[in-house]
Design an enzyme around this catalytic site. Structure first.
Site, PDB file in Angstrom:
ATOM      1  N   LYS A 130      10.546  -6.280  15.745  1.00 52.10           N
ATOM      2  CA  LYS A 130       9.601  -6.398  14.998  1.00 52.10           C
ATOM      3  C   LYS A 130       9.799  -5.401  13.667  1.00 52.10           C
ATOM      4  CE  LYS A 130       6.521  -3.452  17.520  1.00 52.10           C
ATOM      5  NZ  LYS A 130       5.469  -3.404  18.656  1.00 52.10           N
TER       6      LYS A 130
ATOM      7  N   ARG B 139      -6.422  -3.453  22.989  1.00 54.00           N
ATOM      8  CA  ARG B 139      -5.802  -4.043  21.769  1.00 54.00           C
ATOM      9  C   ARG B 139      -5.809  -5.763  21.968  1.00 54.00           C
ATOM     10  NH1 ARG B 139      -0.078  -2.383  19.437  1.00 54.00           N
ATOM     11  NH2 ARG B 139       0.788  -3.618  21.100  1.00 54.00           N
TER      12      ARG B 139
ATOM     13  N   TYR C 137       8.298  16.306 -12.268  1.00 51.86           N
ATOM     14  CA  TYR C 137       6.920  15.820 -12.441  1.00 51.86           C
ATOM     15  C   TYR C 137       6.003  17.087 -12.140  1.00 51.86           C
ATOM     16  CZ  TYR C 137       7.613  10.904 -13.144  1.00 51.86           C
ATOM     17  OH  TYR C 137       7.864   9.546 -13.692  1.00 51.86           O
TER      18      TYR C 137
ATOM     19  N   MET D  21       9.070   8.035  -7.468  1.00 51.23           N
ATOM     20  CA  MET D  21       9.147   6.563  -7.050  1.00 51.23           C
ATOM     21  C   MET D  21      10.393   6.206  -6.378  1.00 51.23           C
ATOM     22  SD  MET D  21       7.454   3.029  -8.561  1.00 51.23           S
ATOM     23  CE  MET D  21       5.906   3.742  -8.648  1.00 51.23           C
TER      24      MET D  21
END
Ligand SMILES: *Cc1c(COP(=O)(O)O)cnc(C)c1O
Length: 403
Positions: A68, A162, A295, A344
């Site tokens: 997954k 769950r 930054y 980013m």
């Protein structure tokens, strides 16, 4: 590591260039998967881990590879195909789209969807020969009401709360066996404390196990066939006694050769990490003592400092806090500290210790370089997250290169 362009099937970028015809002078040119930042999946290590895990399982119990979330960030398609070549014939995914993607790329055998699938998507489950976990009685009834033959595994809730039919609810269990159109191929549950060294947690796992085996026995006593019975995920393989009669162990994190967190019961098996994460130095420059960079000018050079700009950032799935929490990279076999704030798409590294560093150099964020290693566990720990969370978050902008 191979620098060769990867086959088109491994990269969405190269797929794009394959679909659009380029003007003549550009023909044959492709975006290199190793030009900026990439995930490197060591298929030999994955196959080794699968073999080691399979050997640790009792006779008759087979490895179900949990792939997954793009195989925990490792690239589900190439990884599953490699495991399939090694004889693994059962896979688990979280959702329908992941199952379809595997089938479309040639994964055969059992593909079990562990998570919820809406009943109206049953035709797709059937078409792609996917097996579906039944989340509870009403999910089972809704799946059955589609009037399409469907192979299912009943999830049992043995205490995690769950997904699953409460293991004590024998009536619901037996009802599910008799619903039309559903063919029960298996019964499973999930342990939620099996990786913990704390006695209270270990006792809870044993209680889950007892509840599970009791429910399976009840199914058998009713003259019904539970099919493939499976309980253990990675940690259960080495923290629970071998389960006679288990058809599968569903291994995820162990297959990738890493540990979820430092607090887990350590895995005694000789597993190898599968993933490396690499990027490039885009530019190298010197700033003077006292100058600031990035930054917010969050970094201030204490001495004249060589700074490399590295071509990976938080949009690629690297936790943004890493640069402020002692994150490091390997460059020419040396550990170099990240500095300032992560951007980013880029981050800054102090490479003063590597005077020969130049633009274009390969930078290792996870994996080995020159005999040194940075492990995924180290990064996750610095950021206070599980290794699973870190790996699963690695973004699709990072092509998967297999070796
Ligand atoms: C994710 C998952 C697994 C795999 O767990 P690991 O601890 O990574 O081995 C197994 N079973 C279920 C139901 C899961 O959701």
């Amino acid at each position: 590591m191979t620098e060769a362009l990867l086959p088109a099937r491994h990269s969405s970028l190269s797929l794009f260039s394959a679909l659009r015809r380029l003007p003549r002078p550009l023909e044959g040119l492709r975006v290199s998967p190793t030009g900026r930042a990439w995930r490197e999946t060591n298929l030999d290590a994955a196959c080794h881990n699968a073999q080691v895990l399979q050997n640790a399982l009792p006779a008759g119990c087979r490895l179900m590879a949990v792939v997954k979330a793009d195989a925990y960030g490792h690239g589900a398609v190439p990884l599953s195909l490699a495991l399939q070549r090694e004889g693994v014939d059962a896979f688990a995914v979280a959702c329908l789209s992941e199952g379809i993607a595997l089938r479309r790329r040639g994964v055969r055998g059992t593909i079990l969807i562990l998570g919820y699938t809406p009943p109206e998507e049953v035709p797709l489950l059937q078409h792609f020969r996917l097996q579906q976990a039944v989340a509870d009685l009403s999910h089972g009834e809704a799946l059955s009401a589609q009037r399409i033959p469907l192979r299912v595994h009943l999830a049992l809730d043995t205490g995690m709360h769950r997904l699953g039919i409460p293991a004590e609810d024998k009536e619901a269990l037996l009802t599910l066996f008799h619903l039309p159109h559903l063919q029960v191929e298996g019964v499973f549950s999930h342990l939620c404390t099996a990786d913990s060294p704390i006695p209270r947690d270990a006792a809870f796992a044993r209680r889950q196990l007892a509840l599970f085996e009791d429910a399976v026995q009840c199914i058998r006593n009713a003259g019904l066939n539970p099919g493939a019975v499976h309980l253990q995920a990675s940690a259960g393989i080495w923290t629970l006694p071998p389960r006679p009669g288990s058809a599968y162990a569903r291994a995820g994190i162990a297959l990738y050769g890493v540990q979820s967190s430092p607090g887990c019961v350590p895995c005694p098996l000789p597993l190898r990490p599968v993933l490396s994460l690499r990027a490039r130095a885009a530019s190298v420059r010197t700033i003077s003592a006292g100058e600031r960079a990035g930054y917010g000018l969050a970094f201030q050079a204490a001495r004249d400092t060589r700074l490399a700009v590295v071509t990976i950032g938080y949009a690629d799935g690297l936790p943004a806090c890493l640069t402020q929490r002692g994150g490091e990279v390997l460059l020419s076999g040396r550990r170099c500290p990240m500095v300032g704030r992560m951007c980013m798409d880029q981050l800054l590294v102090d490479v003063t210790a590597v005077p020969q560093a130049v633009a274009g150099d390969t930078v290792t964020l996870i994996g080995e370089d020159g005999g040194r290693e940075i492990r995924a566990e180290e990064v996750a720990q610095k950021c206070g997250i599980l290794t699973n969370e870190f790996l699963a978050g690695l973004g699709h902008r990072l092509p998967v290169v297999c070796r």
